[in-house]
Design a protein around this motif. Structure first.
Motif, mmCIF file in Angstrom:
data_model
loop_
_atom_site.group_PDB
_atom_site.id
_atom_site.type_symbol
_atom_site.label_atom_id
_atom_site.label_comp_id
_atom_site.label_asym_id
_atom_site.label_seq_id
_atom_site.Cartn_x
_atom_site.Cartn_y
_atom_site.Cartn_z
ATOM 1 N N ASP A 42 32.723 32.143 40.461
ATOM 2 C CA ASP A 42 33.414 32.009 39.183
ATOM 3 C C ASP A 42 33.926 30.577 38.994
ATOM 4 O OD1 ASP A 42 34.239 33.228 36.869
ATOM 5 O OD2 ASP A 42 36.213 33.750 37.660
ATOM 6 N N HIS A 43 34.506 30.023 40.048
ATOM 7 C CA HIS A 43 35.015 28.647 39.986
ATOM 8 C C HIS A 43 33.901 27.638 40.275
ATOM 9 C CE1 HIS A 43 37.771 25.264 40.611
ATOM 10 N NE2 HIS A 43 37.085 25.003 41.695
ATOM 11 N N ASN A 99 43.804 40.341 36.850
ATOM 12 C CA ASN A 99 42.407 40.319 36.413
ATOM 13 C C ASN A 99 42.349 39.778 34.997
ATOM 14 O OD1 ASN A 99 41.345 41.573 38.734
ATOM 15 N ND2 ASN A 99 42.100 43.532 37.989
ATOM 16 N N PHE A 121 39.704 32.231 45.160
ATOM 17 C CA PHE A 121 39.215 31.873 43.821
ATOM 18 C C PHE A 121 38.434 30.565 43.856
ATOM 19 C CE2 PHE A 121 39.785 29.590 39.779
ATOM 20 C CZ PHE A 121 39.083 30.455 38.958
ATOM 21 N N ARG A 137 43.343 30.031 34.969
ATOM 22 C CA ARG A 137 42.551 30.872 35.896
ATOM 23 C C ARG A 137 43.159 30.836 37.300
ATOM 24 N NH1 ARG A 137 37.887 27.977 33.213
ATOM 25 N NH2 ARG A 137 37.069 29.434 31.676
ATOM 26 N N SER A 190 34.994 31.063 45.043
ATOM 27 C CA SER A 190 34.199 32.067 44.324
ATOM 28 C C SER A 190 33.185 31.401 43.394
ATOM 29 C CB SER A 190 35.116 32.972 43.491
ATOM 30 O OG SER A 190 35.647 32.232 42.406
ATOM 31 N N TYR A 199 49.971 25.024 38.757
ATOM 32 C CA TYR A 199 48.541 25.325 38.637
ATOM 33 C C TYR A 199 47.849 24.235 37.821
ATOM 34 C CZ TYR A 199 50.179 29.849 40.260
ATOM 35 O OH TYR A 199 50.765 30.845 40.989
ATOM 36 N N ALA A 224 44.553 34.134 39.071
ATOM 37 C CA ALA A 224 43.981 34.540 40.362
ATOM 38 C C ALA A 224 45.082 34.620 41.416
ATOM 39 C CB ALA A 224 42.892 33.553 40.783
ATOM 40 N N ASP A 225 45.934 33.584 41.454
ATOM 41 C CA ASP A 225 46.982 33.547 42.473
ATOM 42 C C ASP A 225 48.005 34.651 42.277
ATOM 43 O OD1 ASP A 225 48.154 32.287 44.769
ATOM 44 O OD2 ASP A 225 49.718 31.503 43.462
ATOM 45 N N LYS A 243 44.953 33.761 47.663
ATOM 46 C CA LYS A 243 44.217 34.122 46.443
ATOM 47 C C LYS A 243 43.632 32.884 45.768
ATOM 48 C CE LYS A 243 46.913 38.275 45.826
ATOM 49 N NZ LYS A 243 48.274 38.640 45.407
ATOM 50 N N ILE A 244 44.318 31.759 45.880
ATOM 51 C CA ILE A 244 43.749 30.519 45.322
ATOM 52 C C ILE A 244 42.535 30.114 46.158
ATOM 53 C CG2 ILE A 244 44.146 28.046 45.028
ATOM 54 C CD1 ILE A 244 46.843 28.581 43.985
#
Ligand code: GTS
Length: 174
Positions: free
Chosen positions: A162-163, A28, A157, A19, A160, A118, A23-24, A153-154
């Motif tokens: 979502d995380h 999508n 994320f 993920r 968010s 990651y 995301a980074d 972007k990380i």
């Protein structure tokens, strides 16, 4: 429709590295959450190649095994070094991550990103959740986490829902 689908339990677990990577990289993806209750009923488990999750779909390609998935994304998205030599080093870092956490060295602190980064970031962030001060005595690793977590972007994320709303482990309720 995003080409990628992650099928997994309601946790970060073995999927958060992919993920973070997606995301980074500005990709999508779709999430299909399998609750422990549904898993316990049997048919979903029986449908999985090795009887385990994660399952990952990239269009019509279905993959199992989290490292195979990371490697596939590494190859597809240019995160596998610039040549065979670098790819071998990325493999070594990814395969030896547990040891490298203990004996971390300069390999991890280069100036290009690979899929193994990651995975390591996810591992280190999880350790910080469990014990916030665990990296305090390791300035290089602390700087590594700070540098990657600051990638826009990380950063977005990690902030968010979502995380934030996904536990590290559904089983351990962490
Ligand atoms: N080598 C596999 C991978 O890396 O993808 C291991 C997958 C695995 O162990 N999955 C566990 C599972 O499906 C869930 S977790 O360890 O990722 O949390 N367990 C359920 C079962 O019935 O085995």
């Amino acid at each position: 429709m995003p080409p990628y689908t992650i099928v997994y339990f309601p946790s970060r677990g073995r999927c958060e590295a992919m993920r973070l990577l997606l995301a980074d990289q500005g990709q999508n993806w779709k999430e299909e959450v399998v609750t422990l209750e549904v898993w316990g009923q049997g048919p979903v488990k029986a449908s999985c190649l090795f009887g385990q999750l994660p399952k990952f779909q990239d269009g019509d390609l279905t993959l199992y095994q989290s490292n195979a998935i990371l490697r596939h994304l590494g190859r597809s998205l240019g995160l596998y070094g610039k040549n065979h030599h670098e790819a071998a080093l990325v493999d070594m870092v990814n395969d030896g991550l547990e040891d490298l956490i203990r004996h971390f060295g300069q390999q991890l602190l280069r100036n290009y990103i690979s899929f193994a980064d990651y995975r390591l970031l996810d591992l280190l962030l999880n350790h910080q959740v469990l014990m916030p001060s665990c990296l305090d005595a390791f300035p290089l690793l602390s700087a590594y986490v700070a540098r990657l977590s600051a990638r826009p972007k990380i950063k977005a994320f990690l902030a968010s829902p979502d995380h934030m709303n996904r536990p590290i482990s559904a089983r351990l309720k962490l």
